[in-house]
Design an enzyme around this catalytic site. Structure first.
Site, PDB file in Angstrom:
ATOM      1  N   ARG A  97      27.779   7.575   6.838  1.00 15.09           N
ATOM      2  CA  ARG A  97      27.839   7.301   8.272  1.00 15.09           C
ATOM      3  C   ARG A  97      27.621   5.821   8.566  1.00 15.09           C
ATOM      4  NH1 ARG A  97      24.143  12.432  10.345  1.00 15.09           N
ATOM      5  NH2 ARG A  97      25.691  14.067   9.870  1.00 15.09           N
ATOM      6  N   ARG A 170      17.715  -0.148 -11.937  1.00 11.04           N
ATOM      7  CA  ARG A 170      17.772   1.261 -12.315  1.00 11.04           C
ATOM      8  C   ARG A 170      17.427   1.478 -13.785  1.00 11.04           C
ATOM      9  NH1 ARG A 170      22.701  -0.471 -13.929  1.00 11.04           N
ATOM     10  NH2 ARG A 170      23.801   0.767 -15.515  1.00 11.04           N
TER      11      ARG A 170
END
Length: 211
Positions: A97, A170
């Site tokens: 979105r 990560r």
């Protein structure tokens, strides 16, 4: 005799409806398996068949509590893992979105792609984690497996948040979570090996080591 038979049915129903309490475990003061104690009651195969054929409800309930005590930590970690996966999924929806990327498109700004890849990678490893968690908990040690499960979920959270910020952030969490999976694999393998050797061969490795 007739009055006794008439009272047995209501009394049996009353006993079956009584809530389980931890104090009932105090009825067994030894480590010997006993149907009076839900903590030590470990039925044989024949007793299990008797329970399935319609044993008194209090015996079934005692056995159920004893069995649940062996898996409740694993169940709690599993639920936490599902909630974590749901959180990662909601983060992808929010990113779609925010950057205006509609399904089935998976390409977009680097910020979106990092979040998407972090969620996909976590969901790919989740079935492996759950399978190893339960095998290690059932065949090796529930407490150890649950603790390792919490470490894995925390490292996965750090992996997701680090990947969202930068690709290089990560690496440390993913290496740590992979190490936790290997420990779970080792625990599950040792537990299964001990079970098969003791159950089918009659060789108790733990007793041999202790001796």
């Amino acid at each position: 005799m007739g009055n006794g038979s008439a009272l047995y049915g209501p009394l049996k129903h009353l006993l079956a409806s009584l809530p389980m309490r931890a104090e009932l475990r105090s009825c067994c003061t030894t480590e010997v398996a006993s149907p009076c104690c839900p903590h030590h009651f470990q039925p044989t195969r024949q007793q299990g068949l008797d329970l399935a054929r319609g044993a008194p409800a209090w015996e079934i309930r005692f056995y159920s509590v004893a069995m649940l005590e062996q898996i409740h930590l694993l169940a709690a970690v599993t639920v936490l893992g599902v909630l974590e996966q749901a959180y990662f999924f909601l983060q992808v929806i929010h990113a779609r979105r925010k950057f205006g990327i509609s399904p089935p498109n998976i390409s977009g700004p680097p910020e979106f792609e990092r979040i998407f890849r972090a969620q996909v990678n976590s969901s790919e490893y989740f079935p492996i984690f759950v399978a190893l968690l339960w095998q290690a908990g059932l065949f090796f040690h529930q407490g150890l497996a649950a603790a390792l499960g919490l470490l894995y979920l925390y490292s996965r959270y750090c992996y997701f948040m680090g990947y969202r910020a930068s690709s290089s952030d990560r690496l440390t969490p993913i290496y740590f979570s992979t190490g936790v999976l290997w420990v779970l694999i080792a625990a599950a393998t040792l537990g299964l090996l001990h079970f098969f050797l003791s159950h089918y061969v009659g060789l108790n490795v733990l007793r041999l080591i202790a001796a």
